[in-house]
Motif scaffolding. Structure first.
Motif, PDB file in Angstrom:
ATOM      1  N   ASP A 133      -2.369 -11.186 -28.024  1.00  0.00           N
ATOM      2  CA  ASP A 133      -1.479 -10.553 -27.051  1.00  0.00           C
ATOM      3  C   ASP A 133      -2.332  -9.862 -25.989  1.00  0.00           C
ATOM      4  O   ASP A 133      -2.918  -8.799 -26.229  1.00  0.00           O
ATOM      5  CB  ASP A 133      -0.553  -9.546 -27.746  1.00  0.00           C
ATOM      6  N   LEU A 134      -2.408 -10.453 -24.811  1.00  0.00           N
ATOM      7  CA  LEU A 134      -3.273  -9.911 -23.762  1.00  0.00           C
ATOM      8  C   LEU A 134      -2.747  -8.623 -23.167  1.00  0.00           C
ATOM      9  O   LEU A 134      -3.506  -7.890 -22.523  1.00  0.00           O
ATOM     10  CB  LEU A 134      -3.445 -10.959 -22.659  1.00  0.00           C
ATOM     11  N   ASN A 135      -1.475  -8.336 -23.354  1.00  0.00           N
ATOM     12  CA  ASN A 135      -0.927  -7.087 -22.825  1.00  0.00           C
ATOM     13  C   ASN A 135      -1.458  -5.861 -23.550  1.00  0.00           C
ATOM     14  O   ASN A 135      -1.350  -4.744 -23.052  1.00  0.00           O
ATOM     15  CB  ASN A 135       0.596  -7.119 -22.907  1.00  0.00           C
ATOM     16  N   LYS A 136      -2.015  -6.060 -24.753  1.00  0.00           N
ATOM     17  CA  LYS A 136      -2.543  -4.932 -25.517  1.00  0.00           C
ATOM     18  C   LYS A 136      -3.943  -4.521 -25.063  1.00  0.00           C
ATOM     19  O   LYS A 136      -4.443  -3.485 -25.485  1.00  0.00           O
ATOM     20  CB  LYS A 136      -2.576  -5.289 -27.002  1.00  0.00           C
ATOM     21  N   ILE A 137      -4.591  -5.339 -24.229  1.00  0.00           N
ATOM     22  CA  ILE A 137      -5.950  -5.039 -23.786  1.00  0.00           C
ATOM     23  C   ILE A 137      -5.886  -4.150 -22.551  1.00  0.00           C
ATOM     24  O   ILE A 137      -5.261  -4.524 -21.546  1.00  0.00           O
ATOM     25  CB  ILE A 137      -6.709  -6.333 -23.469  1.00  0.00           C
ATOM     26  N   PRO A 138      -6.484  -2.982 -22.565  1.00  0.00           N
ATOM     27  CA  PRO A 138      -6.446  -2.120 -21.373  1.00  0.00           C
ATOM     28  C   PRO A 138      -7.297  -2.700 -20.252  1.00  0.00           C
ATOM     29  O   PRO A 138      -8.432  -3.142 -20.457  1.00  0.00           O
ATOM     30  CB  PRO A 138      -7.018  -0.790 -21.879  1.00  0.00           C
TER      31      PRO A 138
ATOM     32  N   VAL B 139     -12.997 -10.241 -13.349  1.00  0.00           N
ATOM     33  CA  VAL B 139     -13.349 -10.238 -14.770  1.00  0.00           C
ATOM     34  C   VAL B 139     -12.095 -10.442 -15.622  1.00  0.00           C
ATOM     35  O   VAL B 139     -12.141 -11.113 -16.658  1.00  0.00           O
ATOM     36  CB  VAL B 139     -14.078  -8.926 -15.132  1.00  0.00           C
ATOM     37  N   ILE B 140     -10.972  -9.875 -15.186  1.00  0.00           N
ATOM     38  CA  ILE B 140      -9.706 -10.089 -15.905  1.00  0.00           C
ATOM     39  C   ILE B 140      -9.325 -11.574 -15.879  1.00  0.00           C
ATOM     40  O   ILE B 140      -8.891 -12.138 -16.887  1.00  0.00           O
ATOM     41  CB  ILE B 140      -8.592  -9.224 -15.288  1.00  0.00           C
ATOM     42  N   LYS B 141      -9.508 -12.206 -14.746  1.00  0.00           N
ATOM     43  CA  LYS B 141      -9.190 -13.637 -14.627  1.00  0.00           C
ATOM     44  C   LYS B 141     -10.065 -14.474 -15.562  1.00  0.00           C
ATOM     45  O   LYS B 141      -9.562 -15.352 -16.289  1.00  0.00           O
ATOM     46  CB  LYS B 141      -9.384 -14.065 -13.171  1.00  0.00           C
ATOM     47  N   ILE B 142     -11.365 -14.198 -15.576  1.00  0.00           N
ATOM     48  CA  ILE B 142     -12.270 -14.947 -16.450  1.00  0.00           C
ATOM     49  C   ILE B 142     -11.959 -14.670 -17.918  1.00  0.00           C
ATOM     50  O   ILE B 142     -11.979 -15.579 -18.758  1.00  0.00           O
ATOM     51  CB  ILE B 142     -13.735 -14.596 -16.116  1.00  0.00           C
ATOM     52  N   GLY B 143     -11.641 -13.409 -18.219  1.00  0.00           N
ATOM     53  CA  GLY B 143     -11.311 -13.072 -19.604  1.00  0.00           C
ATOM     54  C   GLY B 143     -10.074 -13.786 -20.106  1.00  0.00           C
ATOM     55  O   GLY B 143     -10.029 -14.270 -21.240  1.00  0.00           O
ATOM     56  N   TYR B 144      -9.051 -13.891 -19.277  1.00  0.00           N
ATOM     57  CA  TYR B 144      -7.830 -14.597 -19.662  1.00  0.00           C
ATOM     58  C   TYR B 144      -8.097 -16.096 -19.831  1.00  0.00           C
ATOM     59  O   TYR B 144      -7.555 -16.735 -20.738  1.00  0.00           O
ATOM     60  CB  TYR B 144      -6.739 -14.383 -18.618  1.00  0.00           C
ATOM     61  N   GLN B 145      -8.925 -16.676 -18.976  1.00  0.00           N
ATOM     62  CA  GLN B 145      -9.258 -18.083 -19.139  1.00  0.00           C
ATOM     63  C   GLN B 145     -10.045 -18.344 -20.423  1.00  0.00           C
ATOM     64  O   GLN B 145      -9.835 -19.355 -21.097  1.00  0.00           O
ATOM     65  CB  GLN B 145     -10.063 -18.558 -17.926  1.00  0.00           C
ATOM     66  N   ILE B 146     -10.924 -17.424 -20.772  1.00  0.00           N
ATOM     67  CA  ILE B 146     -11.662 -17.559 -22.030  1.00  0.00           C
ATOM     68  C   ILE B 146     -10.734 -17.382 -23.214  1.00  0.00           C
ATOM     69  O   ILE B 146     -10.841 -18.095 -24.229  1.00  0.00           O
ATOM     70  CB  ILE B 146     -12.819 -16.545 -22.069  1.00  0.00           C
ATOM     71  N   ASN B 147      -9.799 -16.458 -23.118  1.00  0.00           N
ATOM     72  CA  ASN B 147      -8.875 -16.201 -24.216  1.00  0.00           C
ATOM     73  C   ASN B 147      -7.977 -17.402 -24.499  1.00  0.00           C
ATOM     74  O   ASN B 147      -7.694 -17.718 -25.651  1.00  0.00           O
ATOM     75  CB  ASN B 147      -8.040 -14.961 -23.903  1.00  0.00           C
TER      76      ASN B 147
ATOM     77  N   GLU C 292     -17.721  -5.653 -20.454  1.00  0.00           N
ATOM     78  CA  GLU C 292     -18.202  -6.258 -21.701  1.00  0.00           C
ATOM     79  C   GLU C 292     -17.197  -6.066 -22.831  1.00  0.00           C
ATOM     80  O   GLU C 292     -16.938  -7.002 -23.619  1.00  0.00           O
ATOM     81  CB  GLU C 292     -19.553  -5.642 -22.073  1.00  0.00           C
ATOM     82  N   LEU C 293     -16.607  -4.885 -22.935  1.00  0.00           N
ATOM     83  CA  LEU C 293     -15.610  -4.645 -23.974  1.00  0.00           C
ATOM     84  C   LEU C 293     -14.358  -5.477 -23.744  1.00  0.00           C
ATOM     85  O   LEU C 293     -13.771  -6.018 -24.692  1.00  0.00           O
ATOM     86  CB  LEU C 293     -15.254  -3.155 -24.004  1.00  0.00           C
ATOM     87  N   PHE C 294     -13.946  -5.646 -22.495  1.00  0.00           N
ATOM     88  CA  PHE C 294     -12.767  -6.445 -22.198  1.00  0.00           C
ATOM     89  C   PHE C 294     -12.977  -7.908 -22.567  1.00  0.00           C
ATOM     90  O   PHE C 294     -12.112  -8.541 -23.197  1.00  0.00           O
ATOM     91  CB  PHE C 294     -12.430  -6.308 -20.710  1.00  0.00           C
ATOM     92  N   ILE C 295     -14.117  -8.473 -22.195  1.00  0.00           N
ATOM     93  CA  ILE C 295     -14.383  -9.875 -22.510  1.00  0.00           C
ATOM     94  C   ILE C 295     -14.531 -10.075 -24.019  1.00  0.00           C
ATOM     95  O   ILE C 295     -14.111 -11.095 -24.577  1.00  0.00           O
ATOM     96  CB  ILE C 295     -15.643 -10.351 -21.758  1.00  0.00           C
ATOM     97  N   HIS C 296     -15.110  -9.089 -24.688  1.00  0.00           N
ATOM     98  CA  HIS C 296     -15.249  -9.189 -26.145  1.00  0.00           C
ATOM     99  C   HIS C 296     -13.891  -9.184 -26.837  1.00  0.00           C
ATOM    100  O   HIS C 296     -13.712  -9.869 -27.856  1.00  0.00           O
ATOM    101  CB  HIS C 296     -16.107  -8.034 -26.658  1.00  0.00           C
ATOM    102  N   LYS C 297     -12.932  -8.448 -26.306  1.00  0.00           N
ATOM    103  CA  LYS C 297     -11.592  -8.448 -26.895  1.00  0.00           C
ATOM    104  C   LYS C 297     -10.843  -9.742 -26.576  1.00  0.00           C
ATOM    105  O   LYS C 297     -10.033 -10.204 -27.383  1.00  0.00           O
ATOM    106  CB  LYS C 297     -10.800  -7.242 -26.399  1.00  0.00           C
ATOM    107  N   CYS C 298     -11.103 -10.296 -25.403  1.00  0.00           N
ATOM    108  CA  CYS C 298     -10.491 -11.597 -25.092  1.00  0.00           C
ATOM    109  C   CYS C 298     -10.997 -12.670 -26.047  1.00  0.00           C
ATOM    110  O   CYS C 298     -10.211 -13.483 -26.551  1.00  0.00           O
ATOM    111  CB  CYS C 298     -10.798 -11.984 -23.646  1.00  0.00           C
TER     112      CYS C 298
END
Length: 492
Positions: free
Chosen positions: A155-160, A168-176, A220-226
C-alpha cells in the motif's frame, strides 16, 4: 577344664556366625522382594497417570470442539462459557477452599493430590498448545521464521512522502510495481533521480548538509520501503556518500552541483555501462567456440539483461548455440527470456526447474547472472540457482557467473535465510498465469486466507560450485573478492 571351656566358646562362635549369615541372607532376599514390589507399583502408577493424562486431553479437545460448533445457540453457548470458567478456576480451587462452585466433574478431578498435580501440569501445557494451534491456523509461522527479512510495502499510501522530491517518488512507485525490475536498472534509475534532485534543489543555508539529509535519509528510506535496496544500490549510495565527503563545503552551489553530478555520471558510465559492455562483448564470448561448426547448449535461469546482451553479441559473431531456459514459480520470469530468444531466431527450450535433471545431460555450460558476489566467495543470484549449480556439478558441467565488480560486497553469508527479500504479491502473480486459476482466486476469498506463499528472491551458490566469475576485469575466481574490494574506493 579350662581347655574344654575354650573349646565350647569356639563352637558357640561358629554357630553364632552361621546364624548371623543366615539372617543376613534372609534380610537381603526380603529387601530385594520389597524393591521389586516398589518398582512394580511405581510403574503401575506412571502408566495410570499417562492414561489419565491422555484421556483428559482427549476430553478437553472434544469439549473445545463442541464449544466452537454450538456458538449459535443460546443455551449451548452458556454451557460452553460455564465449562471455560470451570477450566479457568481449576488451579484456584486446588490452591484455596474459598472458591466459587464449579461443576461436579471438576470436583471429582480435584479430590486426590495426584490428580491435582496432573491438572496443574495440564493447565500449564494448554496455553502453549493453543498458541501453536493459533499460529498454524493464522499462517503466522513463516512470518515469524522470516520476520527479519525486508518486504516491500504494497500500500503506497502508507509511505510518507512529505520531504521526498517528486522525481524520487515516481521512481519509487515504478520500482514498487515492478516496472523497473532488473537490479542494474533500479540502481541506474535511483542515481539518475538523485542527479535530478541535486540539479533542481535550491538550498536554504548549506547545500551539502541539506542534500545529505534529503538523499541519504529521506529518499533512501522511501526507496527502501518501496522495495528493499539491492547490494548494487547500497554500494552506489556508499559511493555517493564518499563523493560528498571528499568535496569541501566551501564551494559555491553551482560548483558543488556540477562536481557531484559529474561524479554520478562517471559512476554510471564507467562502473555500470562500460562494465556490462566489457562482460557481454569481450569476455563472455570467450566461452563460445568462434568459427566452429559445433553447436553448444547454454543453460540459463530466468531473465536477465546481461544474458540477453551476451546472446546478441554471440549472434553477431555467427556462433551456433542453443539455449535452455529454466523457470521457477511464482514470477516465471523465464517467459520473457523465451520471447526474446524466439524473436531473434535462437533455438530455445523452456523447462521448469523440476526437469533440471533431465536436461542437464545435454548442457555444455551454465551461465547465470549474479546479483552480488560476497566476501566469502558465495554468489547471490536468483532463487533456484544453487539447485542448478549443484546438479551441474554432478554432471561435470561448468557454472559461469556474470557480475560487475561494483556489485561485490564485503558481507559474508552462508545461507539465503540471513539476508534475502520477500515477495509482495506473489500469490496474485502465481494465479494470474492461468485464466482458470485466476478466476478461482478472484471468486473464492477463502484461498487467500488458507494459502500462504513463501517467495524468496535470492539464493546463494557456494563457491565450490562456481567455476569462474566473468567481470569487466576478465575471468576471476570467487575468492578474489577481498582483493578487488581492497582496490576499490567504495567503503561500506
Amino acid at each position: 577344664m579350662p581347655q574344654q571351656q575354650n573349646l565350647m566358646t569356639d563352637e558357640e562362635k561358629a554357630q553364632k556366625a552361621l546364624l548371623k549369615a543366615q539372617r543376613k541372607a534372609e534380610f537381603e532376599a526380603k529387601f530385594k522382594k520389597e524393591l521389586e514390589l516398589k518398582k512394580k507399583t511405581e510403574n503401575d502408577k506412571t502408566t495410570k497417570t499417562k492414561a489419565e493424562l491422555k484421556a483428559e486431553r482427549r476430553a478437553l479437545q472434544e469439549s473445545q470442539r463442541a464449544a466452537k460448533s454450538v456458538t449459535g445457540a443460546g443455551q449451548q453457548s452458556s454451557q460452553t462459557k460455564q465449562q471455560i470458567e470451570a477450566q479457568k478456576l481449576k488451579p484456584a480451587i486446588g490452591e484455596s477452599k474459598n472458591s466459587k462452585p464449579v461443576d461436579t466433574n471438576v470436583r471429582m478431578k480435584l479430590k486426590s493430590p495426584d490428580k491435582m498435580t496432573i491438572d496443574e501440569h495440564k493447565n500449564r501445557t494448554i496455553p502453549s498448545l493453543a498458541k501453536q494451534e493459533s499460529i498454524l491456523s493464522n499462517k503466522e509461522l513463516p512470518i515469524k521464521i522470516f520476520s527479519h527479512l525486508p518486504r516491500r510495502i504494497s500500500d503506497l499510501n502508507k509511505i510518507p512522502t512529505d520531504s521526498v522530491p517528486p522525481i524520487v517518488i515516481k521512481i519509487g512507485y515504478q520500482i514498487n510495481k515492478d516496472l523497473i525490475e532488473d537490479p542494474t536498472a533500479r540502481c541506474v534509475a535511483m542515481l539518475v533521480a538523485f542527479q535530478e534532485v541535486i540539479k533542481q534543489y535550491q538550498p536554504i543555508k548549506d547545500i551539502k548538509r541539506e542534500l545529505q539529509k534529503i538523499l541519504f535519509e529521506d529518499c533512501e528510506l522511501f526507496i527502501h520501503k518501496c522495495r528493499p535496496l539491492s547490494i548494487s544500490m547500497i554500494n552506489a549510495i556508499m559511493h555517493l556518500k564518499m563523493i560528498f565527503s571528499r568535496i569541501s563545503s566551501g564551494l559555491d552551489d553551482s560548483n558543488f552541483r556540477s562536481k557531484v553530478c559529474d561524479a554520478i555520471h562517471t559512476f554510471i558510465h564507467d562502473e555500470i555501462m562500460c562494465s556490462r559492455d566489457a562482460i557481454s562483448a569481450v569476455h563472455a564470448l570467450k566461452i563460445f567456440p568462434i568459427n566452429s561448426k559445433e553447436t553448444q547448449t547454454i543453460l540459463t535461469l530466468g531473465c536477465s539483461t546481461i544474458m540477453q546482451q551476451i546472446f546478441l553479441n554471440a549472434i553477431d559473431q555467427n556462433v551456433q548455440f542453443n539455449v535452455i531456459v529454466v523457470d521457477t514459480s511464482p514470477r516465471f520470469e523465464g517467459r520473457k527470456m523465451v520471447e526474446f530468444l524466439t524473436k531473434h531466431h535462437i533455438p530455445t527450450t523452456y523447462v521448469l526447474i523440476n526437469a533440471i535433471l533431465y536436461v542437464m545431460k545435454k548442457v555444455d555450460k551454465v551461465i547465470l547472472e549474479a546479483h552480488s558476489v560476497l566476501c566469502n566467495g558465495y554468489v547471490m543470484s536468483t532463487v533456484g540457482s544453487s539447485q542448478i549449480a549443484l546438479v551441474a556439478q554432478a554432471y561435470n558441467v561448468p557454472v559461469i557467473v556474470c557480475c560487475e565488480t561494483y556489485k561485490y560486497s564485503d558481507q559474508a553469508y552462508t545461507d539465503c535465510f540471513i539476508q534475502n527479500e520477500l515477495g509482495a504479491d506473489s500469490m496474485k502473480s502465481f494465479f494470474d498465469f492461468s485464466s482458470k486459476n485466476a478466476n478461482l482466486y478472484n471468486d473464492d476469498p477463502n484461498i487467500a486466507a488458507n494459502l500462504n506463499f513463501l517467495d524468496l528472491f535470492y539464493d546463494l551458490i557456494p563457491r565450490e560450485l562456481v567455476s569462474a566469475v566473468i567481470t569487466e576485469k576478465g575471468f576471476l575466481p570467487c575468492t578474489s573478492v577481498p582483493a578487488i574490494l581492497r582496490f576499490r574506493e567504495t567503503v561500506r
